[in-house]
Design a protein around this motif. Structure first.
Motif, PDB file in Angstrom:
ATOM      1  N   GLY A  29      -8.507   2.696  -1.200  1.00 36.65           N
ATOM      2  CA  GLY A  29      -8.086   3.743  -0.503  1.00 36.65           C
ATOM      3  C   GLY A  29      -8.821   4.978  -0.224  1.00 36.65           C
ATOM      4  N   HIS A  32       0.735  -1.055  -0.071  1.00 43.99           N
ATOM      5  CA  HIS A  32      -0.005  -0.096  -0.040  1.00 43.99           C
ATOM      6  C   HIS A  32       0.891   1.261  -0.052  1.00 43.99           C
ATOM      7  CE1 HIS A  32      -3.040  -2.736   1.087  1.00 43.99           C
ATOM      8  NE2 HIS A  32      -2.438  -3.065   2.387  1.00 43.99           N
ATOM      9  N   ILE A  53      -3.440   4.662  -1.044  1.00 45.19           N
ATOM     10  CA  ILE A  53      -3.967   3.760  -2.324  1.00 45.19           C
ATOM     11  C   ILE A  53      -3.578   2.410  -1.962  1.00 45.19           C
ATOM     12  CG2 ILE A  53      -2.111   4.247  -3.609  1.00 45.19           C
ATOM     13  CD1 ILE A  53      -4.255   4.184  -5.791  1.00 45.19           C
ATOM     14  N   GLY A  65      -4.463  -0.773  -6.218  1.00 41.87           N
ATOM     15  CA  GLY A  65      -5.240   0.484  -6.862  1.00 41.87           C
ATOM     16  C   GLY A  65      -6.534   0.503  -6.583  1.00 41.87           C
ATOM     17  N   THR A  73      -6.171  13.736  -5.264  1.00 42.46           N
ATOM     18  CA  THR A  73      -6.356  12.403  -5.809  1.00 42.46           C
ATOM     19  C   THR A  73      -4.904  11.529  -5.825  1.00 42.46           C
ATOM     20  OG1 THR A  73      -8.125  13.131  -6.994  1.00 42.46           O
ATOM     21  CG2 THR A  73      -7.283  10.902  -7.767  1.00 42.46           C
ATOM     22  N   THR A  74      -5.087  10.356  -5.052  1.00 43.74           N
ATOM     23  CA  THR A  74      -3.933   9.575  -5.428  1.00 43.74           C
ATOM     24  C   THR A  74      -4.035   8.448  -6.198  1.00 43.74           C
ATOM     25  OG1 THR A  74      -2.048   8.227  -3.925  1.00 43.74           O
ATOM     26  CG2 THR A  74      -4.492   8.020  -3.306  1.00 43.74           C
ATOM     27  N   SER A  75      -3.108   7.884  -6.807  1.00 42.82           N
ATOM     28  CA  SER A  75      -3.049   6.912  -7.885  1.00 42.82           C
ATOM     29  C   SER A  75      -1.756   6.273  -7.837  1.00 42.82           C
ATOM     30  CB  SER A  75      -3.418   7.581  -9.387  1.00 42.82           C
ATOM     31  OG  SER A  75      -2.401   8.536  -9.690  1.00 42.82           O
ATOM     32  N   ARG A  76      -1.681   5.006  -8.738  1.00 48.70           N
ATOM     33  CA  ARG A  76      -0.529   4.368  -8.970  1.00 48.70           C
ATOM     34  C   ARG A  76      -0.264   3.636 -10.343  1.00 48.70           C
ATOM     35  NH1 ARG A  76      -0.093   0.541  -3.979  1.00 48.70           N
ATOM     36  NH2 ARG A  76       1.853  -0.136  -5.090  1.00 48.70           N
TER      37      ARG A  76
END
Length: 124
Positions: free
Chosen positions: A58, A33, A51, A55, A69-72
């Motif tokens: 989160g 994570h 997140i 993905g 906004t979080t992303s990966r």
């Protein structure tokens, strides 16, 4: 055993946007994570967003909800924090952190690895 390097910080005007990146190495990125924290001088470290390893899960803190906004991207071993409508109170050093996926991402503690941070300054 895992190295995290943040980038993308800088100085912006109120209402502006920045995208922070956190690139990981040394361990299998998709097993972790990924979270973002921030800390202003002489203030407590504050959770920002997390997140899950795949993905699909989160959440963000109430203070940034609707703006951040979080992303990966697991193909690039990189996590992102998109920050919009920035406010002066967002000024802080932003850290990324990794937690092995056997732990719950709902908990805001017990992170295994930390980056050294990147400065974000929001001026009016």
């Amino acid at each position: 055993q895992m190295q995290l390097v943040e980038s993308g910080g800088g100085s912006v005007q109120v209402g502006g946007s920045l995208r922070l990146s956190c690139t990981a190495s040394g361990r299998t990125f998709s097993n972790y994570h990924m979270a973002w924290f921030r800390q202003a001088p002489e203030k407590e470290r504050e959770f920002v967003a997390v997140i899950s390893w795949n993905g699909f899960g989160g959440y963000t803190s109430d203070s940034v909800k609707g703006r951040f906004t979080t992303s990966r991207d697991n193909t690039n071993n990189t996590a992102y924090l998109q920050m919009n409508r920035l406010k002066p109170e967002d000024t802080a050093v932003y850290f990324c952190a990794a937690k092995f996926n056997s732990k719950s991402y709902y908990s805001r503690g017990d992170y295994d690895y930390w980056g050294r941070g990147t400065q974000v300054t929001v001026s009016s």
